[in-house]
Design a protein around this motif. Structure first.
Motif, PDB file in Angstrom:
ATOM      1  N   GLU A  17      57.635  75.836  53.238  1.00 40.37           N
ATOM      2  CA  GLU A  17      56.460  75.546  52.416  1.00 40.37           C
ATOM      3  C   GLU A  17      56.853  75.272  50.969  1.00 40.37           C
ATOM      4  OE1 GLU A  17      53.016  75.319  53.347  1.00 40.37           O
ATOM      5  OE2 GLU A  17      54.151  74.999  55.178  1.00 40.37           O
ATOM      6  N   VAL A  18      57.841  76.007  50.459  1.00 40.40           N
ATOM      7  CA  VAL A  18      58.317  75.749  49.092  1.00 40.40           C
ATOM      8  C   VAL A  18      58.876  74.335  48.989  1.00 40.40           C
ATOM      9  CG1 VAL A  18      60.007  76.411  47.337  1.00 40.40           C
ATOM     10  CG2 VAL A  18      58.775  78.180  48.611  1.00 40.40           C
ATOM     11  N   ARG A  19      59.618  73.918  49.999  1.00 41.95           N
ATOM     12  CA  ARG A  19      60.176  72.570  50.016  1.00 41.95           C
ATOM     13  C   ARG A  19      59.055  71.534  49.936  1.00 41.95           C
ATOM     14  NH1 ARG A  19      65.032  70.345  53.222  1.00 41.95           N
ATOM     15  NH2 ARG A  19      65.445  72.574  53.519  1.00 41.95           N
ATOM     16  N   ARG A  20      57.991  71.754  50.693  1.00 45.43           N
ATOM     17  CA  ARG A  20      56.866  70.799  50.671  1.00 45.43           C
ATOM     18  C   ARG A  20      56.197  70.767  49.301  1.00 45.43           C
ATOM     19  NH1 ARG A  20      56.827  71.756  56.315  1.00 45.43           N
ATOM     20  NH2 ARG A  20      56.031  73.877  56.177  1.00 45.43           N
ATOM     21  N   LEU A  21      56.068  71.918  48.667  1.00 42.82           N
ATOM     22  CA  LEU A  21      55.435  71.954  47.344  1.00 42.82           C
ATOM     23  C   LEU A  21      56.293  71.263  46.297  1.00 42.82           C
ATOM     24  CD1 LEU A  21      53.962  75.588  47.287  1.00 42.82           C
ATOM     25  CD2 LEU A  21      52.773  73.438  47.764  1.00 42.82           C
ATOM     26  N   LEU A  22      57.613  71.381  46.420  1.00 41.73           N
ATOM     27  CA  LEU A  22      58.506  70.709  45.464  1.00 41.73           C
ATOM     28  C   LEU A  22      58.381  69.190  45.546  1.00 41.73           C
ATOM     29  CD1 LEU A  22      61.728  72.903  45.779  1.00 41.73           C
ATOM     30  CD2 LEU A  22      60.161  72.808  43.840  1.00 41.73           C
ATOM     31  N   HIS A  23      57.956  68.684  46.707  1.00 40.24           N
ATOM     32  CA  HIS A  23      57.792  67.239  46.887  1.00 40.24           C
ATOM     33  C   HIS A  23      56.336  66.786  46.719  1.00 40.24           C
ATOM     34  CE1 HIS A  23      61.837  66.024  48.223  1.00 40.24           C
ATOM     35  NE2 HIS A  23      61.929  67.239  48.743  1.00 40.24           N
ATOM     36  N   LEU A  24      55.442  67.693  46.392  1.00 46.09           N
ATOM     37  CA  LEU A  24      54.023  67.344  46.291  1.00 46.09           C
ATOM     38  C   LEU A  24      53.782  66.380  45.132  1.00 46.09           C
ATOM     39  CD1 LEU A  24      51.103  67.933  47.312  1.00 46.09           C
ATOM     40  CD2 LEU A  24      51.023  69.760  45.588  1.00 46.09           C
ATOM     41  N   GLU A  25      53.104  65.286  45.411  1.00 49.72           N
ATOM     42  CA  GLU A  25      52.813  64.306  44.375  1.00 49.72           C
ATOM     43  C   GLU A  25      51.992  64.947  43.256  1.00 49.72           C
ATOM     44  OE1 GLU A  25      50.513  59.998  43.751  1.00 49.72           O
ATOM     45  OE2 GLU A  25      50.588  60.947  45.745  1.00 49.72           O
ATOM     46  N   GLY A  26      52.419  64.710  42.031  1.00 43.65           N
ATOM     47  CA  GLY A  26      51.693  65.212  40.866  1.00 43.65           C
ATOM     48  C   GLY A  26      52.065  66.614  40.442  1.00 43.65           C
ATOM     49  N   ALA A  27      52.801  67.357  41.287  1.00 41.01           N
ATOM     50  CA  ALA A  27      53.189  68.718  40.927  1.00 41.01           C
ATOM     51  C   ALA A  27      54.375  68.688  39.960  1.00 41.01           C
ATOM     52  CB  ALA A  27      53.549  69.516  42.176  1.00 41.01           C
ATOM     53  N   VAL A  28      54.409  69.650  39.057  1.00 41.41           N
ATOM     54  CA  VAL A  28      55.501  69.758  38.094  1.00 41.41           C
ATOM     55  C   VAL A  28      56.160  71.130  38.246  1.00 41.41           C
ATOM     56  CG1 VAL A  28      54.577  68.135  36.405  1.00 41.41           C
ATOM     57  CG2 VAL A  28      53.909  70.538  36.287  1.00 41.41           C
ATOM     58  N   LEU A  29      57.423  71.175  37.876  1.00 39.34           N
ATOM     59  CA  LEU A  29      58.162  72.422  37.971  1.00 39.34           C
ATOM     60  C   LEU A  29      57.803  73.308  36.785  1.00 39.34           C
ATOM     61  CD1 LEU A  29      60.316  73.478  40.008  1.00 39.34           C
ATOM     62  CD2 LEU A  29      62.010  72.910  38.270  1.00 39.34           C
ATOM     63  N   GLY A  30      57.326  74.518  37.078  1.00 41.44           N
ATOM     64  CA  GLY A  30      56.937  75.425  36.005  1.00 41.44           C
ATOM     65  C   GLY A  30      57.053  76.868  36.446  1.00 41.44           C
ATOM     66  N   LEU A  31      56.502  77.736  35.626  1.00 43.03           N
ATOM     67  CA  LEU A  31      56.387  79.153  35.967  1.00 43.03           C
ATOM     68  C   LEU A  31      57.718  79.890  35.982  1.00 43.03           C
ATOM     69  CD1 LEU A  31      53.956  80.998  36.490  1.00 43.03           C
ATOM     70  CD2 LEU A  31      54.533  80.930  38.902  1.00 43.03           C
ATOM     71  N   SER A  32      58.626  79.571  35.085  1.00 39.59           N
ATOM     72  CA  SER A  32      59.763  80.480  34.932  1.00 39.59           C
ATOM     73  C   SER A  32      59.287  81.779  34.299  1.00 39.59           C
ATOM     74  CB  SER A  32      60.842  79.855  34.047  1.00 39.59           C
ATOM     75  OG  SER A  32      60.591  80.071  32.677  1.00 39.59           O
ATOM     76  N   ASP A  33      58.200  81.694  33.496  1.00 38.43           N
ATOM     77  CA  ASP A  33      57.654  82.864  32.796  1.00 38.43           C
ATOM     78  C   ASP A  33      58.676  83.483  31.855  1.00 38.43           C
ATOM     79  OD1 ASP A  33      54.969  83.252  33.132  1.00 38.43           O
ATOM     80  OD2 ASP A  33      55.135  85.047  34.361  1.00 38.43           O
ATOM     81  N   ALA A  34      59.692  82.718  31.463  1.00 38.46           N
ATOM     82  CA  ALA A  34      60.754  83.267  30.627  1.00 38.46           C
ATOM     83  C   ALA A  34      60.177  83.894  29.362  1.00 38.46           C
ATOM     84  CB  ALA A  34      61.742  82.162  30.252  1.00 38.46           C
ATOM     85  N   GLY A  35      60.606  85.104  29.074  1.00 40.00           N
ATOM     86  CA  GLY A  35      60.104  85.863  27.935  1.00 40.00           C
ATOM     87  C   GLY A  35      59.059  86.879  28.308  1.00 40.00           C
ATOM     88  N   ALA A  36      58.395  86.701  29.454  1.00 33.85           N
ATOM     89  CA  ALA A  36      57.386  87.651  29.911  1.00 33.85           C
ATOM     90  C   ALA A  36      57.987  88.606  30.934  1.00 33.85           C
ATOM     91  CB  ALA A  36      56.205  86.909  30.525  1.00 33.85           C
ATOM     92  N   HIS A  37      57.332  89.747  31.112  1.00 40.38           N
ATOM     93  CA  HIS A  37      57.775  90.751  32.095  1.00 40.38           C
ATOM     94  C   HIS A  37      59.287  90.975  32.001  1.00 40.38           C
ATOM     95  CE1 HIS A  37      53.809  89.659  33.617  1.00 40.38           C
ATOM     96  NE2 HIS A  37      54.247  88.435  33.814  1.00 40.38           N
ATOM     97  N   PRO A  38      59.818  91.180  30.796  1.00 42.27           N
ATOM     98  CA  PRO A  38      61.274  91.116  30.605  1.00 42.27           C
ATOM     99  C   PRO A  38      62.066  92.172  31.361  1.00 42.27           C
ATOM    100  CG  PRO A  38      60.195  91.930  28.625  1.00 42.27           C
ATOM    101  CD  PRO A  38      59.124  91.432  29.521  1.00 42.27           C
ATOM    102  N   ASP A  39      61.476  93.339  31.638  1.00 42.98           N
ATOM    103  CA  ASP A  39      62.225  94.355  32.375  1.00 42.98           C
ATOM    104  C   ASP A  39      61.941  94.305  33.871  1.00 42.98           C
ATOM    105  OD1 ASP A  39      59.620  95.319  32.285  1.00 42.98           O
ATOM    106  OD2 ASP A  39      60.229  97.425  32.069  1.00 42.98           O
ATOM    107  N   GLN A  40      61.221  93.250  34.304  1.00 41.82           N
ATOM    108  CA  GLN A  40      60.827  93.161  35.709  1.00 41.82           C
ATOM    109  C   GLN A  40      61.405  91.947  36.425  1.00 41.82           C
ATOM    110  OE1 GLN A  40      56.595  93.145  35.299  1.00 41.82           O
ATOM    111  NE2 GLN A  40      56.551  95.161  34.354  1.00 41.82           N
TER     112      GLN A  40
END
Length: 549
Positions: free
Chosen positions: A404-427
């Protein structure tokens, strides 16, 4: 200063096939890309990229470095993984605009919703700003290692105008006018757009108390400005379907967080809404991730277990929390809440740090409880009590189905995001997303071509953000460049450190595989596989202001 990167395989960010080519950089700008652009007599320095890939620097579309930039201008861990540009202010949680008397409310916002230490924030943020433009100027003076762009946050706007009432009520027309004025000022100063969260999500978010009219009034600022995009965590007053209906009216691109693969397949309903919106021309972009959503946590706070009984302890002292965990009546309440809704799926919890039970480290909670012949909830609470709430668990939240992740990576119009870098730093530490994508999904799983993956990390995001001169290896573009070994690129290990202000703890990923060189505006921040963080007199990053050329 003339720098040549010679002998590499150039993947330029467009998605076109890789080509053998040299890259010539002059004074921080790409002067040429091709087989015959370098004359040895003109070059001051040469990087040998033989056997390596030369690509644009990566753009991290979803970070929360808004506070961290003041005490960590390197923006680690992103700086080690090929990222050359970060976007802050996501989910509506910018730290500007603000007023001196509202600083503590912003600290509470970041603590409660992004799990940042209040003590670290109080000690680390350099408050020298009120407007969003002044904030960007302060970030510029911090001399970050990476380029910086940021949304103005809806929750910050509410707090600036309404104070504590931002958490409890709708707004008056006069208050909406004040928020709109602040948003316009931020966009004029170069905010990359406006970000908001309208989904309650189990936590109290100021923007969740906004009516639809308030949200739409802010979005219309984008239409008036003629630049910038809107970022959403949808729900409540603006559910997902509403975004696709509203976007054509506003006329600026929308993006939303996050489209992740759920075990029950509920994400497919969101995919269907997106695909239906695409068919009618909506310019809306869900954010997807190549990472399994995994978090580490202990029971010193309620992040891991968000059932109502646990949420009620959010403001409790350590002693009060310990007493609740030991109370059999409280435990039975939690057990009943878990039975009604799957707040805890014990085969997705595993033990990762324990002093008293090291032989169980690595086992799922379900397995560990079975070995001891106890209830899983009792195991979690008992071992946490025994170890003074220091026991750490790892939670697998979503994106567990690789197909399912593979399909989402190829979804038209979807962009790569949500690293959340800087948030939840100890988690968690998902700043490793670029190296994971290129190593785990391109090389190991062969789920994407190298060219497609690099485009998703660079040109595709630059196009959506309308950042001029970024995201591609082209003459006249800024020299944000990564040189990496496709055979060895990988996220590398993570480790837990205490290097934040006020002895703050975080998870760090500072040893990726295969990253040989990183240039930001032509200045190396990694050279020959060695990070130069801490060795430069000042970071080479620039403030990227939307609407500015």
């Amino acid at each position: 200063m003339m720098l040549a990167i010679r002998g590499g395989s150039v993947v330029d960010g467009s998605g076109r096939p890789a080509v053998p080519a040299d890259v010539l950089i002059e004074d921080g700008v790409i002067a040429g890309v091709g087989a015959d652009v370098v004359r040895a007599a003109d070059v001051d320095e040469t990087i040998d990229a033989s056997g390596l890939v030369v690509s644009p620097g990566f753009i991290d579309f979803h970070t929360h470095y808004d506070a961290q930039v003041f005490w960590d201008p390197a923006l680690s861990s992103s700086c080690w993984h090929g990222v050359t540009t970060v976007v802050g202010g996501n989910c509506g949680y910018s730290v500007a605009p603000t007023l001196p008397e509202r600083h503590e409310l912003l600290v509470s916002l970041l603590h409660d919703l992004e799990d940042m230490s209040s003590e670290t924030l109080r000690a680390g943020i350099t408050w020298g700003f009120e407007t969003f433009g002044e904030y960007l100027d302060c970030v510029d003076r911090a001399r970050p290692y990476l380029n910086w762009a940021g949304y103005v946050g809806h929750s910050a706007l509410r707090i600036a105008v309404m104070g504590q009432d931002a958490y409890a009520s709708g707004s008056t027309p006069e208050q909406v006018e004040q928020m709109v004025a602040l948003a316009r000022s931020a966009l004029d100063a170069g905010a990359i757009g406006i970000a908001t969260t309208t989904s309650p999500g189990g936590r109290n978010t100021p923007s969740c108390h906004a009516g639809r009219d308030e949200v739409v009034a802010l979005l219309r600022c984008l239409a008036e400005a003629g630049h910038g995009l809107a970022a959403f965590v949808p729900g409540g007053e603006l559910d997902l379907a509403s975004l696709y209906e509203l976007q054509p009216e506003i006329g600026r691109p929308f993006t939303w967080t996050a489209l992740l693969a759920s075990d029950g397949g509920q994400h497919r309903e969101r995919v269907a809404i997106h695909e239906a919106g695409l068919k009618v021309g909506a310019d809306v972009h869900p954010q997807v991730s190549c990472r399994k959503m995994v978090s580490q946590a202990n029971l010193s706070n309620g992040f891991a277990l968000r059932c109502p009984a646990m949420v009620e302890l959010d403001r409790s002292t350590f002693e009060e929390r310990m007493a609740a965990y030991a109370d059999p009546v409280w435990r039975e309440r939690v057990r009943a809440e878990i039975a009604i809704k799957a707040y805890a799926t014990w085969d997705r919890w595993s033990l990762v740090e324990s002093v008293s039970r090291p032989e169980l480290v690595g086992a799922t909670v379900l397995e560990a409880a079975g070995r001891l012949a106890v209830d899983p909830l009792d195991f979690v609470l008992d071992i946490s009590l025994e170890e003074q709430l220091r026991t750490r668990f790892q939670l697998e939240l979503s994106n567990r189905d690789e197909g399912e992740v593979r399909r989402l990576l190829h979804l038209e119009g979807a962009v790569l995001g949500l690293s959340d870098a800087g948030a939840h730093p100890d988690q968690l530490c998902d700043a490793v997303m670029p190296t994971d994508l290129l190593g785990g999904w391109v090389r190991d799983r062969q789920a994407l071509s190298l060219e497609h993956a690099v485009r998703k990390l660079s040109g595709e995001v630059a196009d959506l953000l309308a950042i001029p001169g970024r995201g591609y290896l082209r003459p006249g573009f800024h020299a944000d460049v990564v040189v990496f070994d496709p055979a060895t690129i990988a996220p590398g290990p993570v480790r837990r450190v205490r290097d934040f202000p006020a002895n703050g703890e975080r998870i760090l990923a500072d040893a990726p595989g295969g990253i040989e060189h990183i240039l930001v505006n032509g200045t190396a921040i990694t050279r020959d596989g060695k990070s130069l963080v801490g060795e430069l007199a000042a970071g080479p990053g620039q403030i990227l202001r939307s609407g500015r050329r």
